[in-house]
Design a protein around this motif. Structure first.
Motif, PDB file in Angstrom:
ATOM      1  N   ASP A  30      39.539  21.823-121.395  1.00 49.03           N
ATOM      2  CA  ASP A  30      40.045  22.615-120.270  1.00 49.03           C
ATOM      3  C   ASP A  30      40.697  21.648-119.274  1.00 49.03           C
ATOM      4  OD1 ASP A  30      40.549  24.300-118.123  1.00 49.03           O
ATOM      5  OD2 ASP A  30      38.566  25.240-118.170  1.00 49.03           O
ATOM      6  N   THR A  31      41.901  21.224-119.563  1.00 44.99           N
ATOM      7  CA  THR A  31      42.560  20.176-118.770  1.00 44.99           C
ATOM      8  C   THR A  31      42.838  20.586-117.328  1.00 44.99           C
ATOM      9  OG1 THR A  31      44.718  20.880-119.604  1.00 44.99           O
ATOM     10  CG2 THR A  31      43.628  19.075-120.773  1.00 44.99           C
ATOM     11  N   GLU A  32      42.928  21.872-117.061  1.00 46.94           N
ATOM     12  CA  GLU A  32      43.219  22.327-115.700  1.00 46.94           C
ATOM     13  C   GLU A  32      41.990  22.349-114.807  1.00 46.94           C
ATOM     14  OE1 GLU A  32      45.413  25.940-115.467  1.00 46.94           O
ATOM     15  OE2 GLU A  32      46.784  25.344-117.062  1.00 46.94           O
ATOM     16  N   ASN A  33      40.810  22.601-115.392  1.00 48.83           N
ATOM     17  CA  ASN A  33      39.628  22.840-114.563  1.00 48.83           C
ATOM     18  C   ASN A  33      38.514  21.808-114.698  1.00 48.83           C
ATOM     19  OD1 ASN A  33      40.489  25.388-113.374  1.00 48.83           O
ATOM     20  ND2 ASN A  33      40.323  26.200-115.438  1.00 48.83           N
ATOM     21  N   ILE A  34      38.481  21.045-115.788  1.00 45.39           N
ATOM     22  CA  ILE A  34      37.414  20.070-115.979  1.00 45.39           C
ATOM     23  C   ILE A  34      37.911  18.697-115.543  1.00 45.39           C
ATOM     24  CG2 ILE A  34      35.929  18.883-117.631  1.00 45.39           C
ATOM     25  CD1 ILE A  34      35.724  21.442-119.215  1.00 45.39           C
ATOM     26  N   THR A  35      37.137  18.085-114.648  1.00 42.23           N
ATOM     27  CA  THR A  35      37.449  16.743-114.165  1.00 42.23           C
ATOM     28  C   THR A  35      36.231  15.858-114.378  1.00 42.23           C
ATOM     29  OG1 THR A  35      36.747  17.343-111.937  1.00 42.23           O
ATOM     30  CG2 THR A  35      39.109  17.524-112.431  1.00 42.23           C
ATOM     31  N   ILE A 107      29.343  24.306-123.218  1.00 39.45           N
ATOM     32  CA  ILE A 107      30.161  24.091-122.021  1.00 39.45           C
ATOM     33  C   ILE A 107      30.799  25.407-121.590  1.00 39.45           C
ATOM     34  CG2 ILE A 107      32.324  23.030-121.217  1.00 39.45           C
ATOM     35  CD1 ILE A 107      31.370  20.473-122.697  1.00 39.45           C
ATOM     36  N   ASP A 108      31.300  26.180-122.541  1.00 37.25           N
ATOM     37  CA  ASP A 108      31.867  27.497-122.209  1.00 37.25           C
ATOM     38  C   ASP A 108      30.801  28.417-121.601  1.00 37.25           C
ATOM     39  OD1 ASP A 108      34.442  26.848-122.991  1.00 37.25           O
ATOM     40  OD2 ASP A 108      34.213  27.708-125.006  1.00 37.25           O
TER      41      ASP A 108
END
Length: 114
Positions: A30-35, A107-108
């Protein structure tokens, strides 16, 4: 080298390559939300700036694990609570195939709590 890179490169093989592989898969899921951040001397993954999971080593089990925040709300037979209030852990056996699908599914499940 930043603290996150230092953490991984201080690990011995096969833990280093295994956790780096998992790190990449988690971040790409989830490149937009996971940091990723570095807190308490450990690499933490956050979902929309809220705790998601982190890697650590269990002295009791002598294995690395992924600890899932809000794991207390997830029921899965491979997750261990062991007295934790909000977290459950999934032990990672370096001698077996990684349960990558299970990890991404967990994770989901945590993301759905948010």
């Amino acid at each position: 080298m930043n603290p996150i890179q230092e953490y991984f490169y201080r690990l011995e093989e096969p833990a280093r390559s295994t956790l780096l592989f998992l790190r990449e898969k988690i971040l790409k899921s989830d490149t937009e939300n996971i940091t990723e951040t570095f807190s308490f001397g450990l690499p933490f993954f956050k979902y929309r700036k809220k705790m998601l999971c982190y890697f650590n080593f269990s002295k009791k089990h002598k294995k690395y694990y992924i600890s899932f925040y809000h794991g207390d709300r997830i029921n899965h037979p491979k997750l261990l609570q062991e007295g934790r209030k909000k977290f459950k852990i999934l032990l990672i056996d370096m001698d077996e195939d990684l349960p990558l699908e299970l990890i991404l599914d967990l994770i989901d499940d945590v993301k759905k709590v948010y």
